[in-house]
Design an enzyme around this catalytic site. Structure first.
Site, PDB file in Angstrom:
ATOM      1  N   HIS A  47       6.904  -7.408  -5.995  1.00  0.00           N
ATOM      2  CA  HIS A  47       7.787  -6.541  -5.147  1.00  0.00           C
ATOM      3  C   HIS A  47       8.500  -5.526  -5.832  1.00  0.00           C
ATOM      4  O   HIS A  47      10.014  -5.450  -5.578  1.00  0.00           O
ATOM      5  CB  HIS A  47       8.805  -7.474  -4.361  1.00  0.00           C
ATOM      6  CG  HIS A  47       7.788  -8.462  -3.659  1.00  0.00           C
ATOM      7  ND1 HIS A  47       8.146 -10.007  -3.135  1.00  0.00           N
ATOM      8  CD2 HIS A  47       6.554  -8.386  -3.233  1.00  0.00           C
ATOM      9  CE1 HIS A  47       7.353 -10.599  -2.687  1.00  0.00           C
ATOM     10  NE2 HIS A  47       6.414  -9.500  -2.806  1.00  0.00           N
TER      11      HIS A  47
HETATM   12  C1  LIG Z   1      -0.896  -7.933  -5.939  1.00  0.00           C
HETATM   13  C2  LIG Z   1       0.213  -7.654  -4.986  1.00  0.00           C
HETATM   14  C3  LIG Z   1       0.534  -8.454  -4.085  1.00  0.00           C
HETATM   15  C4  LIG Z   1       1.561  -8.051  -3.113  1.00  0.00           C
HETATM   16  N1  LIG Z   1       1.609  -9.180  -2.114  1.00  0.00           N
HETATM   17  C5  LIG Z   1       2.383  -8.734  -0.939  1.00  0.00           C
HETATM   18  C6  LIG Z   1       2.134  -9.493   0.302  1.00  0.00           C
HETATM   19  O1  LIG Z   1       1.594 -10.406   0.566  1.00  0.00           O
HETATM   20  N2  LIG Z   1       3.060  -8.993   1.456  1.00  0.00           N
HETATM   21  C7  LIG Z   1       3.685  -7.672   1.261  1.00  0.00           C
HETATM   22  O2  LIG Z   1       4.482  -7.640   2.144  1.00  0.00           O
HETATM   23  N3  LIG Z   1       3.926  -7.194   0.106  1.00  0.00           N
HETATM   24  C8  LIG Z   1       2.926  -7.635  -0.717  1.00  0.00           C
HETATM   25  N4  LIG Z   1       3.023  -6.743  -1.951  1.00  0.00           N
HETATM   26  C9  LIG Z   1       3.725  -5.590  -1.964  1.00  0.00           C
HETATM   27  C10 LIG Z   1       3.341  -4.559  -1.278  1.00  0.00           C
HETATM   28  O3  LIG Z   1       2.200  -4.506  -0.958  1.00  0.00           O
HETATM   29  C11 LIG Z   1       3.875  -3.342  -1.854  1.00  0.00           C
HETATM   30  O4  LIG Z   1       5.319  -3.316  -2.209  1.00  0.00           O
HETATM   31  C12 LIG Z   1       3.523  -1.993  -0.966  1.00  0.00           C
HETATM   32  O5  LIG Z   1       2.278  -1.787  -0.595  1.00  0.00           O
HETATM   33  C13 LIG Z   1       4.073  -0.650  -1.842  1.00  0.00           C
HETATM   34  O6  LIG Z   1       3.659   0.321  -1.046  1.00  0.00           O
HETATM   35  P1  LIG Z   1       3.936   1.876  -1.467  1.00  0.00           P
HETATM   36  O7  LIG Z   1       3.521   2.835  -0.662  1.00  0.00           O
HETATM   37  O8  LIG Z   1       5.232   2.101  -1.835  1.00  0.00           O
HETATM   38  O9  LIG Z   1       3.015   1.896  -2.821  1.00  0.00           O
HETATM   39  P2  LIG Z   1       1.454   1.830  -3.049  1.00  0.00           P
HETATM   40  O10 LIG Z   1       0.709   0.839  -1.754  1.00  0.00           O
HETATM   41  O11 LIG Z   1       1.242   1.073  -4.388  1.00  0.00           O
HETATM   42  O12 LIG Z   1       0.641   3.064  -3.038  1.00  0.00           O
HETATM   43  C14 LIG Z   1       0.801   3.979  -4.283  1.00  0.00           C
HETATM   44  C15 LIG Z   1      -0.482   4.851  -4.169  1.00  0.00           C
HETATM   45  O13 LIG Z   1      -0.139   5.941  -5.005  1.00  0.00           O
HETATM   46  C16 LIG Z   1      -1.049   6.326  -5.807  1.00  0.00           C
HETATM   47  N5  LIG Z   1      -0.654   7.138  -6.907  1.00  0.00           N
HETATM   48  C17 LIG Z   1       0.239   6.564  -7.713  1.00  0.00           C
HETATM   49  N6  LIG Z   1       0.363   7.640  -8.719  1.00  0.00           N
HETATM   50  C18 LIG Z   1      -0.276   8.571  -8.343  1.00  0.00           C
HETATM   51  C19 LIG Z   1      -0.596  10.009  -8.907  1.00  0.00           C
HETATM   52  N7  LIG Z   1       0.019  10.319  -9.996  1.00  0.00           N
HETATM   53  N8  LIG Z   1      -1.475  10.757  -8.385  1.00  0.00           N
HETATM   54  C20 LIG Z   1      -2.210  10.249  -7.258  1.00  0.00           C
HETATM   55  N9  LIG Z   1      -1.950   8.980  -6.679  1.00  0.00           N
HETATM   56  C21 LIG Z   1      -1.270   8.280  -7.268  1.00  0.00           C
HETATM   57  C22 LIG Z   1      -1.490   4.713  -6.137  1.00  0.00           C
HETATM   58  O14 LIG Z   1      -3.197   4.751  -6.716  1.00  0.00           O
HETATM   59  C23 LIG Z   1      -1.565   3.924  -4.660  1.00  0.00           C
HETATM   60  O15 LIG Z   1      -2.588   4.015  -4.058  1.00  0.00           O
HETATM   61  C24 LIG Z   1       2.043  -7.013  -2.990  1.00  0.00           C
HETATM   62  C25 LIG Z   1       1.959  -6.157  -4.113  1.00  0.00           C
HETATM   63  C26 LIG Z   1       0.791  -6.336  -5.070  1.00  0.00           C
HETATM   64  C27 LIG Z   1       0.643  -5.390  -6.281  1.00  0.00           C
END
Ligand SMILES: Cc1cc2nc3c(=O)[nH]c(=O)nc-3n(C[C@H](O)[C@H](O)[C@H](O)COP(=O)(O)OP(=O)(O)OC[C@H]3O[C@@H](n4cnc5c(N)ncnc54)[C@H](O)[C@@H]3O)c2cc1C
Length: 546
Positions: free
Chosen positions: A473
């Protein structure tokens, strides 16, 4: 050179929501850059495929945090999704929003429009709660993501719940409703035995629109500026040795790369703490001390007990029984392949005298090697994890070099705050009672980790050091805060301070940790940001009883 109204970096939880909402207006052109591949792999969609995607470099950045005192000098794996859907394509599928006080706390810090009553309509907008008794004050019924209850029942899980109830912890029919406290089976973003990632719920349904362009294998390497105005993004098509491409944003560039990659991209683009950038030889375009700071995460030790007389996931995933499970999944989308990694949640207090519920526990009828959820152990077991819900320990994400492909330094500084250790210790003592409660005794053979010899506070903290892990998280590294806060990176409209046409919309903007897994909050904040970006009035605040 191509022009779009909006360029979004990252097609993860937040990026998928934004791509859908911003392209609803067919006169608006939107380009999404995603470093990872398309989300075609079957193990993304089969819930138990979690164990595979957790360690697979094709769909996972496979970061690791730096060693620290309270991890016993260990590096801890820090997986992050790298595919359409981002971390929502590899996460544990749990749907958990947190507590009212979390968001009221955000507003209290001076972030207008982010109190619980303000964000609740956006939580509702994301979800389609598929149970009849859902309270419409709290739950949505026509959003993009189906939220279902876990249907799995087995003697161990039932005995665990009964044990919690005997300890005075009530059953809670909806921990995402009026009250989080209590014990219950988890709510999941899974429908008909398949993961519903943000990509499946938001991005794919919009990909047929002519005004939405989604580029995979497109790693953003730099932001392009005209003075203080962000005007585009440079990326490499096909990865490190790929073709350089530039896309221009006539309205805004929106960063949605997640709590690790967004601060790194800002830093390598010259936006961040000046001393850090200078030490890396990066020209300072705009000094902003908070970029990469305020990192927080949940840190969870796990107790493991050996089980007798009840079938655990360990036995069901071996030999002929596994063949049966595969068939069950193929025919009915049921069985252990349809399970997410955690089956039961408990939210409780570290001390009856504290005002707010500060502990979360998860229970699974399985044991894992070294406590890490990618490999089942050889013996039948059950596992309980516990963590402090709102950690005070603060770390950072810092670019290691000016190379945008070099994994950044991730230092969560787990348990450095004494308050975190204090609450965690209380949680571990409750966890031990929960996993050995009277109703579980007929299945409980012995404690495997840390083992009954670990009794003193020092022993328990040594166990936390030895095997504690992230619960995935990571958040807070581009903090939303008022101007007078030295760690502020974005304002309450999520605009990067001191720059134009640049927003951050992902887990990095969270000022403090919600008492929850993060996906639900990220989806909520992306829905809210989409209205801001489109210039639409915010949804009417919810009316709530005190
Ligand atoms: C293994 C795991 C288990 C989890 N389990 C849960 C759960 O059960 N329930 C829950 O509520 N939360 C869970 N979480 C947390 C939750 O999924 C994340 O906090 C949330 O998805 C983050 O969303 P975000 O949009 O901030 O980033 P992300 O969903 O990580 O998206 C970022 C995206 O940007 C892309 N990216 C990054 N840098 C670049 C770049 N330079 N150029 C182009 N693309 C790029 C990445 O590839 C990715 O696709 C979990 C997380 C993980 C990793």
């Amino acid at each position: 050179m191509e022009n779009f109204d909006y360029v979004i970096v990252g097609a993860g939880s937040a990026g998928s929501v934004l791509a859908n909402r911003l392209s609803e207006d067919e006169k608006t052109t939107v380009c999404v850059l995603e470093a990872g591949p398309s989300d075609w792999h079957p193990f993304i969609h089969i819930p138990a495929g979690f164990m595979y995607t957790l360690v697979n470099p094709r769909v996972n950045w496979l970061y690791a945090s730096e060693p620290s005192e309270w991890t016993g000098g260990r590096r801890i794996a820090a997986p992050r999704g790298k595919t359409l859907g981002g971390s929502s394509s590899i996460n544990g599928h749990i749907y958990n929003r947190g507590q009212r006080l979390d968001f009221d706390g955000w507003a209290q810090r001076g972030n207008r429009g982010w109190g619980y009553a303000d964000v609740l309509p956006y939580f509702r907008r994301t979800e389609r709660r598929l149970v009849a008794e859902a309270d419409p004050t709290f739950r949505g019924s026509d959003g993009n993501l189906p939220i279902t209850d876990l249907e799995w029942r087995d003697p161990l899980c039932e005995a665990f719940i009964e044990g919690a109830v005997q300890m005075g912890i009530p059953r809670n029919r909806d921990y995402n409703g009026a009250q989080q406290a209590g014990v219950s089976y988890v709510q999941r973003i899974i429908k008909s035995g398949r993961r519903v990632s943000a990509a499946r719920g938001y991005l794919h349904p919009a990909m047929g629109r002519r005004n939405l362009t989604v580029r995979t294998h497109a790693h953003a390497t730099n932001l392009i500026f005209d003075g203080k105005r962000a005007i585009g993004v440079r990326y490499l098509k096909g990865g490190r040795n790929g073709t350089p491409v530039e896309v221009r944003a006539t309205r805004e560039v929106i960063l949605a790369g997640g709590a690790v990659n967004t601060p790194q991209l800002l830093q390598v683009s010259g936006i961040g703490p000046a001393p850090l950038l200078q030490s890396l030889g990066i020209a300072v375009k705009h000094a902003l001390a908070g970029v990469g700071e305020n990192l927080r995460d949940h840190y969870a030790p796990r107790f493991v007990a050996r089980v007798k007389g009840a079938g655990t996931i360990n036995e069901k995933s071996k030999g002929l029984r596994l063949v049966g499970e595969v068939l069950k999944y193929a025919v009915a989308r049921k069985g252990i392949l349809a399970l997410n990694p955690t089956l039961i949640y408990v939210f409780w207090k570290s001390d009856p005298n504290v005002d707010n519920y500060d502990l979360q526990f998860t229970f699974t009828p399985a044991s894992y090697k070294e406590g890490v959820q990618s490999t089942l152990d050889d013996f039948p077991g059950m596992t309980i994890a516990s963590w402090q819900q709102r950690p005070d320990s603060i770390g950072y994400v810092r670019a290691r070099s000016s190379d945008p492909f070099a994994a950044p330094i991730i230092q969560p500084n787990y348990l450095t705050a004494e308050s975190d250790r204090h609450v965690l210790l209380a949680g571990m003592k409750i966890a031990r009672k929960l996993i050995s409660s009277p109703p579980l005794q007929k299945y409980y053979e012995r404690e495997e980790f840390p083992g009954v010899q670990a009794q003193s506070d020092e022993d328990l903290m040594a166990a936390a050091k030895q095997r504690g892990t992230t619960t995935f998280h990571l958040m807070g590294t581009c903090r939303m805060a008022p101007d007078n806060d030295p760690t502020a990176v974005v304002d309450d409209q999520l605009r990067v301070r001191g720059l134009e046409s640049l927003r951050v919309v992902d887990a990095s903007i969270m000022p403090t940790m919600p008492s929850a897994n993060l996906n639900a909050s990220v989806l909520m904040l992306a829905e809210k940001a989409a209205d801001m970006i489109r210039g639409k009035p915010a949804l009417e605040s919810a009316t709530l009883r005190d």
